[in-house]
Scaffold this active site. Structure first.
Site, short mmCIF file in Angstrom:
data_model
loop_
_atom_site.label_atom_id
_atom_site.label_comp_id
_atom_site.label_asym_id
_atom_site.label_seq_id
_atom_site.Cartn_x
_atom_site.Cartn_y
_atom_site.Cartn_z
N ASP A 83 73.60 56.11 -27.08
CA ASP A 83 74.42 55.29 -26.31
C ASP A 83 75.31 56.15 -25.47
O ASP A 83 75.79 57.02 -26.12
CB ASP A 83 74.95 54.17 -27.15
N GLN A 84 75.97 55.32 -24.63
CA GLN A 84 77.02 56.07 -23.61
C GLN A 84 78.02 55.21 -23.16
O GLN A 84 77.81 54.28 -22.82
CB GLN A 84 76.58 57.05 -22.32
#
Length: 216
Positions: A80-81
């Site tokens: 995830d970012q």
């Protein structure tokens, strides 16, 4: 037409990418390992007061664990970012209007893109996770530059509304990172290390002609 990957050998664990992101799929394919893709179906809503780095780490692990529940013997990657602007989380814009707002807010400022990755194998009780923060300095952008960039690249599915691997590089003054693919969405140095620790060495298991993963 993309060539489907070969099946893992009996001694090689199955590999599943817990993400439907085309960017992560393309990055993982660089390791030339056969893998499958499965949507993690995870609620990505931030918790009250949750810091961007904590959000990215939590979601990366949640995605890996959600898919690992379906493939308990496999090594499952979740990632995830979250864009971090002065401690505030900036996610995917989704719309042109929100993308304009995001780029205006980041214009002339340093933004940290918090990219987290987790690797899980339920059957072996293997859990590993790490964070690869990327410091990005944005140029001072005019409204005309923002509008033109968004019309050309339409990065509405990217945290922070910018694709550094494309025209978005022209929005930036500098990038600081110890894992060069982290900004695109999957830190491959960290991912390869976790896979090795989990029993899958990309250098000894890579297939010569693997081009892409297949959908589960």
């Amino acid at each position: 037409m993309s060539q489907a990957p070969s099946s893992p050998t009996p001694s090689q664990p199955r590999l599943v990418l817990g993400s439907t992101s085309i960017y992560r799929r393309e990055l993982l394919a660089r390791l030339r390992l056969p893998f499958e893709v499965c949507s993690p179906q995870v609620d990505e809503t931030p918790l009250p007061g949750e810091a961007p780095a904590a959000l990215a780490r939590r979601l990366a692990l949640a995605k890996a664990q959600a898919v690992a529940a379906q493939f308990p013997a496999a090594l499952v990657i979740g990632s995830d970012q979250v864009a971090d602007v002065d401690g505030q989380s900036i996610g995917k814009p989704g719309t042109h209007e929100r993308a304009v707002e995001q780029l205006r807010a980041m214009s002339g400022r340093e933004v940290v893109f918090q990219t987290a990755v987790a690797v899980v194998c339920t059957a072996r009780s293997y859990v590993a996770q790490d964070l690869a923060p990327v410091k990005v300095r944005f140029r001072t952008l005019s409204d005309a530059e923002i509008e033109q960039y968004l019309r050309v690249e339409q990065p509405y599915d990217c945290a922070g509304s910018a694709k550094s691997e494309g025209l978005g590089i022209a929005l930036l003054e500098a990038i600081e990172s110890d894992d060069p693919t982290a900004l695109i969405g999957l830190p491959l140095i960290r991912t390869a290390r976790m896979l090795r620790e989990g029993g899958l060495n990309a250098l000894t298991s890579a297939a010569p002609n693997t081009a892409t993963g297949s959908h589960a």
